[in-house]
Design an enzyme around this catalytic site. Structure first.
Site: not given
Ligand code: ADP
Ligand code: ADP
Ligand code: ZN
Length: 218
Positions: A13, A88, A127, A160, A172
């Protein structure tokens, strides 16, 4: 253009939101980034959120809804935004609809980035991001062009996330299945849902996203 990105943790995302922002000149609203900034700044919201995030659970709806309501009222959202990580829950989705309706606005599309669970664990464990500008990288799938130097801003410092470890990832993924996946039918029923194949390579996913957004705008 007002968009929501839906998909499990690690689906890509944030990666795709950065590209959508660059392509359309709209604001990228990552609620995860907003919370991590609040934690780093030691605000009230940050203090409440820290333990919940480390446990891989969801921060309470009312906290998130207030954060997003304040954020979409900022001037840089006037031309639109891509929401990454919000809504979410069903309550957050309904609050977003109400917030936008009050402003005479509505969502244009909800993009679902679909990825298998095994791939998610691999993506999350590799990541990292630029400490300066937030550009996202991956140990295996997206190294900087020059080792140790950010492609975007030239910084040599990377971070990280505390919650990107195996124990937390499971919680998660469960939170996503239980609380967020039900938003897929919610948006499908509104005719807003556009699914893209998140298993493809990053550039290929971006191409599919842009193609489908163009088609939807026609
Ligand atoms: P990811 O990129 O792995 O999807 P995010 O960076 O979006 O994770 O979110 C990290 C953490 O922040 C989530 O595991 C949750 O604890 C909190 N969080 C983020 N957005 C929301 C939301 N819309 N509602 C509730 N918790 C959230
Ligand atoms: P989210 O915001 O949904 O949690 P991220 O955009 O942070 O996901 O992506 C998670 C990890 O996977 C990052 O290290 C990113 O560079 C990598 N990544 C994202 N899209 C792809 C893909 N299509 N193929 C392989 N790795 C990816
Ligand atoms: Zn950078």
């Amino acid at each position: 253009m007002r968009l929501v990105l839906l998909g499990p943790p690690g689906a890509g995302k944030g990666t795709q939101a950065q590209r959508i922002k660059a392509n359309y000149g709209i604001a990228h609203l990552s609620t995860g980034d907003m919370l991590r900034e609040a934690v780093a700044a030691g605000t009230e919201v940050g203090r409440r959120a820290k333990a919940i995030m480390d446990a891989g659970r969801l921060v309470p709806d009312e906290v998130m809804i207030r954060l997003v309501a304040e954020r979409i009222a900022q001037p840089d959202c006037a031309r639109g935004f891509v929401l990454d990580g919000f809504p979410r829950t069903r309550a957050q989705a309904e609050a977003l609809d109400a917030l936008l309706a009050e402003r005479g606005e509505r969502l244009d599309a909800v993009l679902e980035i679909a990825v298998d669970d095994d791939a998610l664990v691999e993506r999350i464990s590799g990541r990292f991001a630029c400490a300066q500008c937030g550009a996202g990288y991956h140990d295996r799938f997206k190294q900087p062009e020059v080792a140790g130097v950010c492609d975007v801003c030239g910084s040599r410092e990377f971070v990280r996330r505390d919650d990107d470890k195996a124990e937390t990832v499971r919680a998660r993924l469960e939170a996503y299945q239980a609380q967020t996946a039900p938003l897929l039918p919610y948006y499908r029923d509104q005719g807003l849902l556009i699914a893209v194949d998140g298993m493809a390579e990053i550039d290929q996913v971006s191409a599919e996203v842009l193609e489908k957004l163009e088609a939807a705008a026609r």
